[in-house]
Design an enzyme around this catalytic site. Structure first.
Site, mmCIF file in Angstrom:
data_model
loop_
_atom_site.group_PDB
_atom_site.id
_atom_site.type_symbol
_atom_site.label_atom_id
_atom_site.label_comp_id
_atom_site.label_asym_id
_atom_site.label_seq_id
_atom_site.Cartn_x
_atom_site.Cartn_y
_atom_site.Cartn_z
ATOM 1 N N ASN A 141 -1.568 -62.406 -52.099
ATOM 2 C CA ASN A 141 -1.350 -62.601 -53.538
ATOM 3 C C ASN A 141 0.115 -62.256 -53.819
ATOM 4 O O ASN A 141 0.477 -61.087 -53.850
ATOM 5 C CB ASN A 141 -2.302 -61.677 -54.318
ATOM 6 C CG ASN A 141 -2.010 -61.690 -55.809
ATOM 7 O OD1 ASN A 141 -1.289 -62.541 -56.308
ATOM 8 N ND2 ASN A 141 -2.596 -60.739 -56.535
ATOM 9 N N TRP A 142 0.910 -63.291 -54.002
ATOM 10 C CA TRP A 142 2.352 -63.072 -54.174
ATOM 11 C C TRP A 142 2.717 -62.573 -55.571
ATOM 12 O O TRP A 142 3.864 -62.227 -55.813
ATOM 13 C CB TRP A 142 3.117 -64.371 -53.892
ATOM 14 C CG TRP A 142 3.105 -64.800 -52.445
ATOM 15 C CD1 TRP A 142 2.478 -64.177 -51.391
ATOM 16 C CD2 TRP A 142 3.769 -65.939 -51.891
ATOM 17 N NE1 TRP A 142 2.708 -64.859 -50.227
ATOM 18 C CE2 TRP A 142 3.493 -65.952 -50.501
ATOM 19 C CE3 TRP A 142 4.559 -66.965 -52.425
ATOM 20 C CZ2 TRP A 142 4.000 -66.938 -49.647
ATOM 21 C CZ3 TRP A 142 5.053 -67.954 -51.568
ATOM 22 C CH2 TRP A 142 4.774 -67.932 -50.202
ATOM 23 N N LYS A 143 1.768 -62.629 -56.474
ATOM 24 C CA LYS A 143 2.013 -62.225 -57.873
ATOM 25 C C LYS A 143 3.261 -62.942 -58.405
ATOM 26 O O LYS A 143 3.491 -64.094 -58.055
ATOM 27 C CB LYS A 143 2.139 -60.703 -57.978
ATOM 28 C CG LYS A 143 1.004 -59.971 -57.255
ATOM 29 C CD LYS A 143 0.913 -58.532 -57.604
ATOM 30 C CE LYS A 143 -0.120 -57.872 -56.713
ATOM 31 N NZ LYS A 143 -0.508 -56.543 -57.122
ATOM 32 N N HIS A 200 -8.458 -60.732 -61.329
ATOM 33 C CA HIS A 200 -7.620 -59.691 -60.721
ATOM 34 C C HIS A 200 -7.434 -58.571 -61.737
ATOM 35 O O HIS A 200 -7.342 -58.820 -62.940
ATOM 36 C CB HIS A 200 -6.257 -60.290 -60.322
ATOM 37 C CG HIS A 200 -5.448 -59.331 -59.493
ATOM 38 N ND1 HIS A 200 -4.742 -58.299 -60.053
ATOM 39 C CD2 HIS A 200 -5.261 -59.244 -58.150
ATOM 40 C CE1 HIS A 200 -4.156 -57.612 -59.076
ATOM 41 N NE2 HIS A 200 -4.452 -58.164 -57.920
ATOM 42 N N GLU A 231 -5.004 -56.903 -62.632
ATOM 43 C CA GLU A 231 -3.828 -57.033 -63.517
ATOM 44 C C GLU A 231 -4.132 -57.985 -64.669
ATOM 45 O O GLU A 231 -3.664 -57.787 -65.789
ATOM 46 C CB GLU A 231 -2.607 -57.479 -62.697
ATOM 47 C CG GLU A 231 -2.084 -56.329 -61.830
ATOM 48 C CD GLU A 231 -1.399 -56.749 -60.547
ATOM 49 O OE1 GLU A 231 -0.992 -57.914 -60.420
ATOM 50 O OE2 GLU A 231 -1.281 -55.877 -59.649
ATOM 51 N N GLU A 277 -11.372 -54.456 -55.069
ATOM 52 C CA GLU A 277 -10.022 -53.912 -55.176
ATOM 53 C C GLU A 277 -10.024 -52.715 -56.125
ATOM 54 O O GLU A 277 -9.919 -52.887 -57.346
ATOM 55 C CB GLU A 277 -9.079 -54.970 -55.745
ATOM 56 C CG GLU A 277 -8.957 -56.208 -54.892
ATOM 57 C CD GLU A 277 -7.598 -56.874 -55.092
ATOM 58 O OE1 GLU A 277 -6.867 -56.976 -54.117
ATOM 59 O OE2 GLU A 277 -7.269 -57.243 -56.230
ATOM 60 N N GLY A 327 -1.119 -51.580 -55.205
ATOM 61 C CA GLY A 327 0.317 -51.376 -55.369
ATOM 62 C C GLY A 327 0.724 -49.910 -55.418
ATOM 63 O O GLY A 327 1.852 -49.584 -55.790
ATOM 64 N N SER A 387 -3.390 -51.857 -51.248
ATOM 65 C CA SER A 387 -2.441 -51.272 -50.304
ATOM 66 C C SER A 387 -2.832 -51.475 -48.837
ATOM 67 O O SER A 387 -2.672 -50.570 -48.014
ATOM 68 C CB SER A 387 -2.226 -49.783 -50.617
ATOM 69 O OG SER A 387 -1.685 -49.636 -51.920
ATOM 70 N N GLY A 415 -1.425 -57.733 -51.554
ATOM 71 C CA GLY A 415 -0.326 -57.964 -52.483
ATOM 72 C C GLY A 415 1.006 -57.722 -51.786
ATOM 73 O O GLY A 415 1.506 -58.577 -51.044
#
Ligand code: PEP
Length: 252
Positions: free
Chosen positions: A11-13, A98, A100, A170, A176, A215, A236
């Protein structure tokens, strides 16, 4: 790890540039040869999907998106991107829910469930993200929260829909932060999710891929992926570094 084909999803965000992305894809393509073994999936930002799709052409690496519009469209939904558009550019998977999106963009369990349904109706495989916050874990609410998140989807679809979906556990406190769930902590929740599905259909539960995210790095991937109900990772930060991501991939 079981007989389920492991999936390692990046997931490159909202990271990288066109140039960085090209170098990353080129290094990953060189490192992933043949289509045997685990699958690799890249989820770039919308704007890079077309380019990444071209660079991936002929490789075994799959393409996905990080989000999609809930309305099936087309229609007057300024700024939104539909699953049909994502399919046009070669996406096969899409991340829904997700943490976020849930925390920063107010996505509720109901909206996430609706996006799950939309994704499947448009030919995409949803990767449903679930997980508790630190506060919820400390209040011993992990099971309840994850059950509610999964249940919200099961209220919208028949259990058969899970045969064309992936779930990603997650824990929000691990995303992160550099703080990873221990393999036992992760396994406990993965087993719970599989049991929830299993209470409706044992065969579908047995085939469902449940990824761990939070992570994941080259250094901890092997011990996580060794757990019975962990079928790969949603990654991520470490997916932006070709060497690190390939080490994770190889651990699967
Ligand atoms: C994620 O964004 O889904 C994630 C797990 O991030 P990280 O690997 O950086 O914790």
């Amino acid at each position: 790890m079981s007989t389920r084909t492991p999936l390692i999803a990046g997931n490159w965000k909202m990271h990288g540039s066109l140039k960085d992305s090209e170098a990353l894809v080129s290094a990953l393509c060189a490192g992933v040869v043949g289509s045997e073994g685990p699958q690799m999936l890249l989820c770039p930002s919308y704007i890079y999907i077309q380019a990444v799709g071209k660079w991936l052409h002929g490789s075994a690496i799959q393409l996905g998106a990080q989000n999609l519009a809930e309305p099936t469209g087309p229609g007057a939904f300024t700024g939104e991107v539909s699953g049909t558009m994502l399919r046009d550019f070669g996406c096969e998977y899409v991340i829904v829910g997700h943490s976020e999106r849930r925390a920063l963009y107010g996505e509720t369990n109901e909206l996430v469930a609706a996006k799950f349904v939309t994704a499947q109706s448009q030919g995409l495989t949803p990767i449903l993200c679930v997980g508790e916050t630190l506060e919820e874990r400390e209040a011993d609410r992990t099971q309840t929260i994850v059950q509610q998140q999964v249940e919200a989807v099961l209220e919208s679809v028949e259990v058969e829909a899970l045969s064309n979906a992936v779930v990603a556990y997650e824990p929000v406190w691990a995303i992160g932060t550099g703080r990873t769930a221990t393999p036992d902590q992760a396994q406990e929740v993965h087993a719970l999710i599989r049991a929830m599905i299993g209470s409706r259909d044992v065969t579908i539960a047995a085939g469902l891929r449940i990824l761990y995210g939070g992570s994941v790095k080259g250094a901890n991937a092997k011990e996580l992926f060794a757990m019975e109900d962990i079928d790969g990772g949603l990654v991520g930060g470490a997916s932006l570094d070709a060497q690190e991501f390939l080490t994770i991939f190889q651990a699967a």
